[in-house]
Design a protein around this motif. Sequence first.
Motif, short mmCIF file in Angstrom:
data_model
loop_
_atom_site.label_atom_id
_atom_site.label_comp_id
_atom_site.label_asym_id
_atom_site.label_seq_id
_atom_site.Cartn_x
_atom_site.Cartn_y
_atom_site.Cartn_z
N PHE A 69 0.88 -1.16 0.00
CA PHE A 69 0.00 0.00 0.00
C PHE A 69 0.93 1.22 0.00
O PHE A 69 1.45 1.61 1.04
N ASP A 70 1.16 1.80 -1.17
CA ASP A 70 2.10 2.92 -1.26
C ASP A 70 1.40 4.21 -0.89
O ASP A 70 0.51 4.68 -1.61
N THR A 71 1.81 4.78 0.23
CA THR A 71 1.16 5.99 0.74
C THR A 71 1.52 7.24 -0.05
O THR A 71 0.79 8.21 -0.01
N ILE A 72 2.61 7.22 -0.79
CA ILE A 72 3.02 8.40 -1.55
C ILE A 72 2.22 8.53 -2.84
O ILE A 72 1.71 9.59 -3.18
N THR A 73 2.10 7.44 -3.58
CA THR A 73 1.38 7.49 -4.86
C THR A 73 -0.10 7.15 -4.72
O THR A 73 -0.89 7.44 -5.61
N GLY A 74 -0.46 6.47 -3.63
CA GLY A 74 -1.84 6.02 -3.45
C GLY A 74 -2.14 4.71 -4.17
O GLY A 74 -3.25 4.20 -4.11
N HIS A 75 -1.15 4.15 -4.83
CA HIS A 75 -1.34 2.91 -5.59
C HIS A 75 -1.18 1.69 -4.68
O HIS A 75 -0.48 1.74 -3.67
N VAL A 76 -1.82 0.61 -5.08
CA VAL A 76 -1.65 -0.68 -4.43
C VAL A 76 -0.94 -1.58 -5.43
O VAL A 76 -1.33 -1.67 -6.59
N LEU A 77 0.12 -2.23 -4.96
CA LEU A 77 0.94 -3.08 -5.81
C LEU A 77 0.93 -4.51 -5.29
O LEU A 77 0.90 -4.73 -4.08
N LEU A 78 0.98 -5.45 -6.21
CA LEU A 78 1.20 -6.86 -5.86
C LEU A 78 2.55 -7.24 -6.43
O LEU A 78 2.84 -6.96 -7.60
N ILE A 79 3.37 -7.88 -5.59
CA ILE A 79 4.71 -8.29 -6.02
C ILE A 79 4.84 -9.78 -5.80
O ILE A 79 4.55 -10.28 -4.70
N GLY A 80 5.25 -10.50 -6.84
CA GLY A 80 5.44 -11.94 -6.72
C GLY A 80 5.69 -12.57 -8.07
O GLY A 80 5.85 -11.89 -9.08
N ASP A 81 5.69 -13.88 -8.07
CA ASP A 81 5.87 -14.65 -9.28
C ASP A 81 4.74 -14.35 -10.26
O ASP A 81 3.57 -14.32 -9.88
N ALA A 82 5.08 -14.12 -11.52
CA ALA A 82 4.10 -13.72 -12.53
C ALA A 82 2.95 -14.72 -12.65
O ALA A 82 1.79 -14.32 -12.74
N LYS A 83 3.26 -16.01 -12.65
CA LYS A 83 2.20 -17.02 -12.81
C LYS A 83 1.26 -17.02 -11.61
O LYS A 83 0.05 -17.18 -11.76
N LYS A 84 1.82 -16.83 -10.40
CA LYS A 84 0.97 -16.78 -9.21
C LYS A 84 0.07 -15.55 -9.24
O LYS A 84 -1.10 -15.63 -8.89
N LEU A 85 0.63 -14.42 -9.65
CA LEU A 85 -0.18 -13.21 -9.72
C LEU A 85 -1.32 -13.37 -10.71
O LEU A 85 -2.43 -12.89 -10.49
N GLU A 86 -1.05 -14.06 -11.80
CA GLU A 86 -2.05 -14.24 -12.84
C GLU A 86 -3.11 -15.28 -12.45
O GLU A 86 -4.30 -15.07 -12.68
N LYS A 87 -2.69 -16.37 -11.82
CA LYS A 87 -3.61 -17.50 -11.62
C LYS A 87 -4.06 -17.76 -10.20
O LYS A 87 -5.09 -18.39 -10.00
N LYS A 88 -3.32 -17.30 -9.20
CA LYS A 88 -3.61 -17.71 -7.83
C LYS A 88 -4.07 -16.58 -6.90
O LYS A 88 -4.38 -16.83 -5.76
N CYS A 89 -4.09 -15.35 -7.39
CA CYS A 89 -4.35 -14.21 -6.50
C CYS A 89 -5.76 -13.65 -6.62
O CYS A 89 -6.02 -12.52 -6.21
N PHE A 90 -6.69 -14.45 -7.14
CA PHE A 90 -8.06 -13.95 -7.32
C PHE A 90 -8.67 -13.52 -6.00
O PHE A 90 -9.24 -12.43 -5.89
N ALA A 91 -8.57 -14.34 -4.96
CA ALA A 91 -9.18 -14.01 -3.66
C ALA A 91 -8.55 -12.76 -3.07
O ALA A 91 -9.25 -11.92 -2.49
N LEU A 92 -7.26 -12.63 -3.21
CA LEU A 92 -6.55 -11.46 -2.69
C LEU A 92 -7.00 -10.19 -3.42
O LEU A 92 -7.33 -9.17 -2.80
#
Length: 192
Positions: free
Chosen positions: A144-167
């Motif tokens: 949760f970047d307080t300076i830009t206001g953006h929310v970022l997810l960092i991790g393995d590309a395949k996990k971000l694409e396929k496993k992070c739906f609930a998150l």
Amino acid sequence: EDAGEESSISSPDVTLTLTLTLPLLDYLRTKSSSSKHDMDMALAQADGLAEWLQTFYFPSQIRKADKAVTVSSPSRGCVRLEGAFNKQTWEKGIRSALKKVVVQDLGRMDATQLLESIPETDAEGRGIADLRRMEKKLAVKVVFDTITGHVLLIGDAKKLEKKCFALKNMLSHYHWRLSGTDVAFGDATSKG
């Protein structure tokens, strides 16, 4: 800061102590720009990489190396390692780990208010404790970047694409509650 190395002799038995400072902006796979917004976003992404390294990569590497290595983040987008270690081996390992990691920008979600709006626990599994459990299970870091206001997810590309739906769904739920509009519902009911 520039990547640097300092050394000192810490005891009479000649234990070499190294300091390795890594500016993580160098590891981002993005085009550089001189605009303030682009630089703030690049620093947010570098901070995210630093958090991911400190949470998921360094603890296991320190255990494997069985060395006294301390990790800190002395400035935004920078990681510093101090201790008795092989600089080239650690740099190579970090570079290899970061090749597998991507930063996914979920957009400007007013990160400060969003984080404050998520309760510590939630009966439906949508609290901060649940978010942290999901992060650990998936080896994904939510920033949760307080300076830009953006929310970022960092991790393995395949996990971000396929496993992070609930998150992503959890973050979307609280962002929707903050904004007071249900975009999906509006889109579904609009005539045109």
